[in-house]
Design an enzyme around this catalytic site. Structure first.
Site, PDB file in Angstrom:
ATOM      1  N   ARG A   1       0.810  -1.238   0.000  1.00 29.31           N
ATOM      2  CA  ARG A   1       0.000   0.000   0.000  1.00 29.31           C
ATOM      3  C   ARG A   1       0.836   1.277   0.000  1.00 29.31           C
ATOM      4  NH1 ARG A   1      -3.662  -2.774   3.399  1.00 29.31           N
ATOM      5  NH2 ARG A   1      -5.311  -3.631   2.090  1.00 29.31           N
TER       6      ARG A   1
ATOM      7  N   LYS B   1       2.688  11.532 -10.954  1.00 24.35           N
ATOM      8  CA  LYS B   1       1.921  10.578 -11.762  1.00 24.35           C
ATOM      9  C   LYS B   1       2.824   9.418 -12.139  1.00 24.35           C
ATOM     10  CE  LYS B   1      -1.558  13.190 -14.327  1.00 24.35           C
ATOM     11  NZ  LYS B   1      -1.973  13.600 -15.680  1.00 24.35           N
TER      12      LYS B   1
ATOM     13  N   GLU C   1       8.974  17.982 -24.765  1.00 20.80           N
ATOM     14  CA  GLU C   1       8.253  18.307 -23.512  1.00 20.80           C
ATOM     15  C   GLU C   1       8.595  19.733 -23.051  1.00 20.80           C
ATOM     16  OE1 GLU C   1       5.845  16.603 -22.508  1.00 20.80           O
ATOM     17  OE2 GLU C   1       6.247  14.480 -22.187  1.00 20.80           O
TER      18      GLU C   1
ATOM     19  N   LYS D   1       6.162  23.060 -14.801  1.00 27.07           N
ATOM     20  CA  LYS D   1       5.286  21.926 -14.473  1.00 27.07           C
ATOM     21  C   LYS D   1       4.962  21.915 -12.983  1.00 27.07           C
ATOM     22  CE  LYS D   1       4.370  17.083 -14.504  1.00 27.07           C
ATOM     23  NZ  LYS D   1       4.576  15.763 -15.043  1.00 27.07           N
TER      24      LYS D   1
ATOM     25  N   GLU E   1      -5.282  16.644 -10.576  1.00 28.30           N
ATOM     26  CA  GLU E   1      -5.888  16.930 -11.886  1.00 28.30           C
ATOM     27  C   GLU E   1      -7.413  17.050 -11.824  1.00 28.30           C
ATOM     28  OE1 GLU E   1      -3.780  15.306 -15.280  1.00 28.30           O
ATOM     29  OE2 GLU E   1      -5.633  15.223 -16.414  1.00 28.30           O
TER      30      GLU E   1
ATOM     31  N   ARG F   1      -4.447  21.178 -14.008  1.00 30.17           N
ATOM     32  CA  ARG F   1      -3.349  20.266 -14.375  1.00 30.17           C
ATOM     33  C   ARG F   1      -3.554  19.633 -15.748  1.00 30.17           C
ATOM     34  NH1 ARG F   1      -0.070  15.765 -10.730  1.00 30.17           N
ATOM     35  NH2 ARG F   1       1.182  15.041 -12.464  1.00 30.17           N
TER      36      ARG F   1
ATOM     37  N   ASN G   1      -1.551  18.351 -20.671  1.00 29.34           N
ATOM     38  CA  ASN G   1      -1.795  17.412 -21.768  1.00 29.34           C
ATOM     39  C   ASN G   1      -1.701  18.082 -23.144  1.00 29.34           C
ATOM     40  OD1 ASN G   1      -2.649  14.699 -20.615  1.00 29.34           O
ATOM     41  ND2 ASN G   1      -3.844  16.142 -19.396  1.00 29.34           N
TER      42      ASN G   1
ATOM     43  N   HIS H   1      -0.794  16.146 -26.212  1.00 29.50           N
ATOM     44  CA  HIS H   1      -0.769  14.725 -25.848  1.00 29.50           C
ATOM     45  C   HIS H   1      -1.959  13.927 -26.366  1.00 29.50           C
ATOM     46  CE1 HIS H   1       2.592  15.829 -23.352  1.00 29.50           C
ATOM     47  NE2 HIS H   1       2.742  14.603 -22.915  1.00 29.50           N
TER      48      HIS H   1
ATOM     49  N   HIS I   1      -0.282  10.964 -27.817  1.00 28.14           N
ATOM     50  CA  HIS I   1      -0.432   9.609 -27.264  1.00 28.14           C
ATOM     51  C   HIS I   1      -1.031   8.659 -28.295  1.00 28.14           C
ATOM     52  CE1 HIS I   1      -0.298  10.549 -22.655  1.00 28.14           C
ATOM     53  NE2 HIS I   1       0.889  10.276 -23.145  1.00 28.14           N
TER      54      HIS I   1
ATOM     55  N   HIS J   1       8.510   9.579 -27.214  1.00 30.86           N
ATOM     56  CA  HIS J   1       7.362  10.251 -26.593  1.00 30.86           C
ATOM     57  C   HIS J   1       7.323  11.761 -26.925  1.00 30.86           C
ATOM     58  CE1 HIS J   1       4.283  11.211 -23.659  1.00 30.86           C
ATOM     59  NE2 HIS J   1       5.083  12.150 -23.166  1.00 30.86           N
TER      60      HIS J   1
HETATM   61  N1  LIG Z   1       4.524  10.525 -15.175  1.00 28.32           N
HETATM   62  C1  LIG Z   1       4.596  11.638 -15.863  1.00 28.32           C
HETATM   63  O1  LIG Z   1       4.187  12.709 -15.412  1.00 28.32           O
HETATM   64  C2  LIG Z   1       5.209  11.605 -17.232  1.00 28.32           C
HETATM   65  C3  LIG Z   1       5.520  12.803 -17.890  1.00 28.32           C
HETATM   66  C4  LIG Z   1       6.149  12.741 -19.127  1.00 28.32           C
HETATM   67  C5  LIG Z   1       6.423  11.515 -19.720  1.00 28.32           C
HETATM   68  N2  LIG Z   1       6.062  10.379 -19.051  1.00 28.32           N
HETATM   69  C6  LIG Z   1       6.360   9.061 -19.639  1.00 28.32           C
HETATM   70  O2  LIG Z   1       7.781   8.947 -19.756  1.00 28.32           O
HETATM   71  C7  LIG Z   1       8.101   8.066 -20.834  1.00 28.32           C
HETATM   72  C8  LIG Z   1       9.141   8.720 -21.692  1.00 28.32           C
HETATM   73  O3  LIG Z   1      10.273   9.031 -20.894  1.00 28.32           O
HETATM   74  P1  LIG Z   1      11.745   8.986 -21.496  1.00 28.32           P
HETATM   75  O4  LIG Z   1      11.777   9.756 -22.756  1.00 28.32           O
HETATM   76  O5  LIG Z   1      12.663   9.345 -20.419  1.00 28.32           O
HETATM   77  O6  LIG Z   1      11.856   7.450 -21.931  1.00 28.32           O
HETATM   78  P2  LIG Z   1      12.749   6.202 -21.488  1.00 28.32           P
HETATM   79  O7  LIG Z   1      12.712   5.949 -20.054  1.00 28.32           O
HETATM   80  O8  LIG Z   1      12.301   5.100 -22.393  1.00 28.32           O
HETATM   81  O9  LIG Z   1      14.231   6.639 -21.909  1.00 28.32           O
HETATM   82  C9  LIG Z   1      14.524   6.796 -23.269  1.00 28.32           C
HETATM   83  C10 LIG Z   1      15.658   5.854 -23.727  1.00 28.32           C
HETATM   84  O10 LIG Z   1      16.885   6.374 -23.243  1.00 28.32           O
HETATM   85  C11 LIG Z   1      17.587   5.387 -22.456  1.00 28.32           C
HETATM   86  N3  LIG Z   1      18.257   6.175 -21.437  1.00 28.32           N
HETATM   87  C12 LIG Z   1      17.724   6.781 -20.362  1.00 28.32           C
HETATM   88  N4  LIG Z   1      18.636   7.563 -19.753  1.00 28.32           N
HETATM   89  C13 LIG Z   1      19.775   7.411 -20.440  1.00 28.32           C
HETATM   90  C14 LIG Z   1      21.081   7.972 -20.294  1.00 28.32           C
HETATM   91  N5  LIG Z   1      21.363   8.898 -19.396  1.00 28.32           N
HETATM   92  N6  LIG Z   1      22.052   7.542 -21.138  1.00 28.32           N
HETATM   93  C15 LIG Z   1      21.764   6.647 -22.114  1.00 28.32           C
HETATM   94  N7  LIG Z   1      20.550   6.124 -22.338  1.00 28.32           N
HETATM   95  C16 LIG Z   1      19.568   6.511 -21.494  1.00 28.32           C
HETATM   96  C17 LIG Z   1      16.512   4.439 -22.010  1.00 28.32           C
HETATM   97  O11 LIG Z   1      17.028   3.156 -21.756  1.00 28.32           O
HETATM   98  C18 LIG Z   1      15.562   4.436 -23.207  1.00 28.32           C
HETATM   99  O12 LIG Z   1      16.045   3.574 -24.202  1.00 28.32           O
HETATM  100  C19 LIG Z   1       6.799   7.792 -21.550  1.00 28.32           C
HETATM  101  O13 LIG Z   1       6.321   6.523 -21.203  1.00 28.32           O
HETATM  102  C20 LIG Z   1       5.855   8.864 -21.037  1.00 28.32           C
HETATM  103  O14 LIG Z   1       4.521   8.433 -21.080  1.00 28.32           O
HETATM  104  C21 LIG Z   1       5.485  10.401 -17.832  1.00 28.32           C
HETATM  105 ZN   LIG Z   2       4.455  13.787 -22.047  1.00 31.71          ZN
END
Ligand SMILES: NC(=O)c1ccc[n+]([C@@H]2O[C@H](COP(=O)([O-])OP(=O)(O)OC[C@H]3O[C@@H](n4cnc5c(N)ncnc54)[C@H](O)[C@@H]3O)[C@@H](O)[C@H]2O)c1
Ligand SMILES: [Zn+2]
Length: 354
Positions: free
Chosen positions: A105, A127, A173, A210, A220, A224, A228, A231, A235, A252
């Site tokens: 939990r 999130k 972003e 943000k 949200e 908030r 999006n 998005h 998405h 993304h």
């Molecule tokens: N929770 C939230 O508020 C929120 C906000 C924005 C995005 N997201 C989510 O985040 C995800 C995208 O995040 P992302 O772009 O970081 O993706 P990711 O975690 O897939 O990282 C991108 C790629 O880079 C590699 N990588 C990460 N750090 C590295 C580094 N320092 N050196 C070398 N390689 C590295 C990873 O292995 C991956 O292949 C999506 O799923 C999106 O929906 C969530």
């Molecule tokens: Zn995003």
């Protein structure tokens, strides 16, 4: 929101783990080993520690990966006084954050983001989540919770190993935050190149934008939702590429940037956004992200949009702009109009249609 974001992560981390029964580090295996070794060194001084490495990427946001983490937490004896640290990009923090929020939990969470997307966005606001494999294919972030990290630790050195296409994704972003804020921050981003040297000075401010929005509306219930921007369509594109599981899966932030280009075009028609300004912004964005080899059709995009989390009573909602810094989040799509506008848009930016 009781969450610290700091570049002095060693000092903050030491103080956050002091009383913890176990430190569970979930690290992206794509990272150089030195990153996780460095963190383990800080934690091992006083704490029992455990390291689990998972290869980051959208494909890990599944219940199978979640169960792997729960099992590992159980095997090493993590209890309610344990802390889960996520070292990686948004996929590691979305998956690990969800595990931390639900295991027994909820246990404490620390996020150490290693991508630009993570630093400006995913590691802020609490999130988390995984994707759902539904009857219309994969749907992004449909299962998740709000669980604030106790600490988000930033170290720009972690970005040294980040590939160029991931930096551009982070820029997508940052673009979203700059359009939500407008003014001098947008001008600074316009003058920056999509590389780390040029973007680094803007990363903290982008995250602050943000954080400001989230602090005013943690769960949200209103404002908030404007985070999006780009998005709805973004998405949809991302999910369609995941369904097709092509080698060239879109990043993304690039999907979001395409969503923003479409939003700007629609905002001119629906919100009276200045046409010349929209054209100038779109040229800047498309020069950076490049044209698409293939853009998905309106029917496929619409089916995904119908499942968007923002929708209410089956109405497909979207976020539009009256101006940079002036956002409308009450817009509802009609399918016919979307189809016409999307097909025009698709012809303009798809290489095979040009
Ligand atoms: N929770 C939230 O508020 C929120 C906000 C924005 C995005 N997201 C989510 O985040 C995800 C995208 O995040 P992302 O772009 O970081 O993706 P990711 O975690 O897939 O990282 C991108 C790629 O880079 C590699 N990588 C990460 N750090 C590295 C580094 N320092 N050196 C070398 N390689 C590295 C990873 O292995 C991956 O292949 C999506 O799923 C999106 O929906 C969530
Ligand atoms: Zn995003």
């Amino acid at each position: 929101m009781n969450s610290v974001r700091s570049t002095s992560w060693r000092k903050e981390l030491k103080s956050h783990i002091r009383e913890k029964s176990l430190v569970f580090l979930l690290a992206d295996s794509n990272l150089p080993d030195s990153y996780s070794m460095d963190i383990m060194k800080v934690c091992k001084i006083k704490n029992k520690t455990h390291l689990l490495k998972i290869k980051g990427g959208e494909q890990i946001k599944t219940h199978q990966h979640l169960i792997k983490i729960y099992n590992e937490l159980d095997v090493v004896g993590a209890d309610r006084k344990s802390v889960l640290i996520c070292l990686g990009g948004g996929t590691i923090s979305d998956l690990g954050g969800f595990a931390a929020s639900t295991y027994k939990r909820g246990i404490d969470l620390v996020i150490l983001p290693t991508t630009v997307v993570g630093m400006v966005d995913a590691a802020i606001g609490g999130k988390n989540g995984i994707n759902l494999e539904s009857n219309v294919g994969i749907l992004k972030n449909q299962i998740g919770t709000f669980h604030q990290p106790k600490l988000t630790g930033i170290d720009f050195k972690w970005l040294d190993s980040l590939p160029q296409d991931e930096i551009k994704s982070g820029w997508g972003e940052m673009l979203k935050h700059a359009l939500l804020k407008g003014g001098s921050h947008l001008e600074q981003l316009k003058n920056a190149e999509p590389n780390i040297a040029s973007l680094a000075p803007l990363i903290i401010e982008s995250g602050n934008i943000k954080e400001g929005i989230v602090r005013r509306d943690v769960k949200e219930n209103g404002e908030r939702v404007l985070l999006n921007l780009g998005h709805t369509v973004g998405h949809a594109i991302e999910s369609l590429e995941l369904d097709a599981s092509t080698e060239s899966e879109i990043k993304h932030g690039i999907a979001v940037a395409w969503g923003i280009v479409f939003t700007l075009e629609v905002s001119v028609i629906k919100m009276g956004f200045n046409d010349a300004m929209a054209k100038e912004l779109i040229k800047w964005i498309v020069d950076i992200i490049g044209y698409r080899e293939k853009m998905w059709g309106s029917k496929e995009i619409w089916l995904k949009m119908c499942k968007d989390k923002k929708n209410i009573n089956g109405n497909v909602k979207d976020v539009l702009l009256r101006n940079p810094g002036d956002v409308d989040w009450s817009f509802t799509w009609e399918r016919e109009e979307f189809t016409i506008l999307w097909e025009q848009f698709r012809k303009r930016y798809e290489l095979t249609s040009c």
